[in-house]
Design a protein around this motif. Structure first.
Motif, PDB file in Angstrom:
ATOM      1  N   THR A 298       0.866  -1.351  -0.185  1.00 54.00           N
ATOM      2  CA  THR A 298      -0.149  -0.290  -0.065  1.00 54.00           C
ATOM      3  C   THR A 298       0.689   1.097   0.127  1.00 54.00           C
ATOM      4  N   VAL A 299       1.826   1.617   0.352  1.00 54.07           N
ATOM      5  CA  VAL A 299       3.210   2.325   0.999  1.00 54.07           C
ATOM      6  C   VAL A 299       4.402   2.562  -0.700  1.00 54.07           C
ATOM      7  N   PRO A 300       3.971   3.535  -1.279  1.00 55.04           N
ATOM      8  CA  PRO A 300       5.356   3.035  -2.271  1.00 55.04           C
ATOM      9  C   PRO A 300       6.713   4.098  -1.429  1.00 55.04           C
ATOM     10  N   LEU A 301       7.763   3.346  -1.798  1.00 58.00           N
ATOM     11  CA  LEU A 301       8.694   3.746  -1.230  1.00 58.00           C
ATOM     12  C   LEU A 301       9.754   3.763  -2.574  1.00 58.00           C
ATOM     13  N   VAL A 302       9.898   5.294  -2.340  1.00 54.63           N
ATOM     14  CA  VAL A 302      10.934   6.122  -3.065  1.00 54.63           C
ATOM     15  C   VAL A 302      13.146   5.609  -2.831  1.00 54.63           C
ATOM     16  N   ASP A 303      14.013   5.248  -2.783  1.00 48.02           N
ATOM     17  CA  ASP A 303      14.966   5.110  -2.032  1.00 48.02           C
ATOM     18  C   ASP A 303      16.764   5.143  -3.057  1.00 48.02           C
ATOM     19  N   TYR A 304      17.164   6.775  -2.612  1.00 48.45           N
ATOM     20  CA  TYR A 304      18.458   6.653  -4.080  1.00 48.45           C
ATOM     21  C   TYR A 304      18.984   5.991  -3.680  1.00 48.45           C
ATOM     22  N   ASP A 305      19.349   5.359  -2.509  1.00 48.77           N
ATOM     23  CA  ASP A 305      20.466   4.481  -2.966  1.00 48.77           C
ATOM     24  C   ASP A 305      19.969   3.280  -2.814  1.00 48.77           C
ATOM     25  N   LYS A 306      19.638   2.917  -3.610  1.00 50.97           N
ATOM     26  CA  LYS A 306      19.114   1.867  -4.662  1.00 50.97           C
ATOM     27  C   LYS A 306      19.196   1.493  -5.882  1.00 50.97           C
TER      28      LYS A 306
END
Length: 533
Positions: A298-306
């Motif tokens: 349900t919650v999108p996760l944006v991660d600049y380290d990946k």
């Protein structure tokens, strides 16, 4: 039942407890999805009350885990991305977005406690904020002293403690007359803004001083070089690469199967391999798996380290449907019907489905779209709703336990709610000290609770006073005064002792801090059991 009867009086109606819970207005828990009182006394029944309380205790533990996972794994990363999109400096982002993210459980729990308070009984909110302040500044700070005795930084430490003392005194004054006015609640927010100005201003002043020192040092080095000749540097060594196997970049791995891509998209993965985990870590991972799956879907996760900033075509497309849909259910807005016919959740579902298929058609699997950072804003909104909803359920559960065991909301707030919300602070600050960064941990012991304190009191009471147009009347009690005294005492004692001890946090001082908290908890229990007062 008459409206003036309190829910705690259910013991006077032993023959029909279920009807009492259903008909007494004070037993209706606000802002929640489950009325745990009717669950205990109607669904489970008086005869199986211990079983029902055990189920609710386990559910409370799950909710605290969900609150922590949502804040740490989704809310804080979303704030980091938003701060980067808005091009905020690391220092400003740290004291605004990230500090708010770390304090989200305390702040939202306080908002939920004030929103659900009845008859001015805001003991749960006061107990949680004051209790967490005492716990972190004594137990957490004392544990850091025991783990790693160290000499602390001076100006930032004094700044945070002095601001915290002023904030706690202002809260006590607002609580003393039994009413919180709009200017008082706004004062807490203004105080936080002033704190940020002082913090950021000090950062820039210190940076200018360091830059000036660096220029002076460079000038001295240049003068010394002219006097004694140029500094000889060793010749650079060359490394033979004849025997190094360089992978052929023209080789492309075959596409994985559709089933495997679905597995990677819809199953949350942890960075730590399963074989390298301890027994407790494995048990905790299994226990929190349902929570992790629900948040993952349900919650999108944006991660600049990946790679590709954690872009996942299938999952992110699904988030355009699941995210808004879960928000409509959690806020209960989805159950409102348009013209008494068409529910809002159905409209949200139709629009979300269209956006989902549009994303599947217009994007690629292995290359994130240019607007991928926009998913951080969606993740922020959905995680806020999740945190607030879970905080409401925790408040309702603690209120239920208080009614069943006849425990005041204040002591529930300073124990269970404060401990649950401060657990992540305890772990992260002590780990920072173990890794050789005790100053980072000790600074968080004062700066973090200070933010939670100011915003946890400022936001909910400002909203309530603006909504009603009148000052918010609160119940006063001896226990609330004692909590304020102990918080003020722990801060004032540290402010006096640490400079006298040349800013050295010793193991002996750590033991004194922990003993101070034990005395505080013992006195609170004595007051609650009416042995004192």
């Amino acid at each position: 039942m008459t409206a003036d009867i309190e829910c705690r009086d259910y013991r006077n109606f032993p023959n029909d407890t279920c009807a009492f819970m259903r008909t007494t207005s004070d037993c209706k828990l606000e802002e929640g999805f489950i009325n745990y009182l009717t669950f205990l006394f109607c669904t489970i029944g008086d005869k199986l009350l211990p079983l029902g309380l055990t189920i609710l205790a386990a559910w409370l533990f799950v909710l605290f885990i969900g609150l922590g996972v949502t804040a740490d794994s989704y809310f804080c990363p979303a704030l980091r991305v938003i701060a980067r999109v808005l091009k905020l400096s690391e220092n400003i982002a740290g004291v605004t977005f990230l500090a708010f993210g770390n304090g989200a459980p305390d702040i939202f729990s306080a908002i939920a406690a004030v929103s659900s308070a009845k008859g001015g009984d805001v003991g749960l909110a006061f107990g949680a904020l004051f209790g967490a302040g005492v716990f972190v500044t004594t137990v957490v700070a004392g544990t850091i002293c025991l783990v790693t005795p160290f000499r602390s930084i001076q100006r930032p430490l004094l700044r945070d403690i002095i601001f915290f003392i002023i904030a706690s005194f202002a809260a006590y004054v607002a609580m003393y007359d039994g009413k919180i006015y709009l200017y008082e609640s706004l004062g807490f927010i203004i105080m936080y803004v002033v704190y940020l100005i002082v913090l950021i201003g000090g950062y820039f002043v210190n940076r200018r001083i360091k830059d000036r020192r660096a220029l002076i040092q460079a000038a001295h080095t240049e003068a010394a070089a002219k006097t004694y000749g140029s500094i000889q540097t060793p010749e650079e060594t060359t490394v033979s690469v004849d025997n190094i196997n360089i992978p052929d970049e023209s080789y492309a791995q075959p596409d994985v199967s559709f089933a495997l891509s679905l597995r990677h998209a819809f199953l949350p993965r942890d960075d730590m391999p399963w074989a390298e985990r301890g027994k407790f870590s494995k048990f905790f991972s299994i226990f929190k798996m349902p929570v992790s799956l629900l948040l993952h879907f349900t919650v999108p996760l944006v991660d600049y380290d990946k790679p590709e900033h954690n872009w996942n075509k299938l999952l992110n497309s699904f988030h355009l449907l699941s995210g808004p849909l879960i928000v409509s259910f959690l806020t209960q807005l989805g159950f409102i019907k348009i013209k008494n016919v068409f529910p809002i959740w159905a409209v949200v579902g139709i629009v979300g489905t269209i956006l989902c298929f549009a994303m599947l058609i217009l994007t690629e699997h292995h290359s994130k779209p240019r607007y991928h950072s926009g998913f951080a804003f969606l993740g922020f909104a959905v995680s806020v709703v999740w945190i607030y909803s879970v905080a409401n359920e925790i408040v309702n559960l603690l209120t239920t336990f208080g009614i069943v065991f006849d425990i005041s909301n204040t002591i529930l707030g300073l124990t269970f709610l404060a401990w649950g919300n401060s657990l992540s602070d305890y772990v992260s600050n002590v780990v920072s000290a173990r890794q050789g960064y005790p100053n980072m941990g000790i600074s968080a012991c004062y700066g973090g609770p200070l933010l939670n304190f100011l915003m946890g009191l400022g936001l909910p009471f400002t909203y309530v006073t603006l909504k009603t147009g009148a000052p918010y009347a609160i119940d006063k009690s001896l226990l609330q005064n004692v909590i304020a005294y102990f918080l003020f005492g722990s801060l004032a004692g540290t402010l006096l002792f640490i400079p006298l001890n040349k800013f050295f946090y010793s193991r002996r001082f750590g033991l004194v801090l922990i003993a101070f908290y034990v005395a505080f908890l013992a006195l609170a229990i004595l007051i609650e059991t009416h042995i004192i007062g």
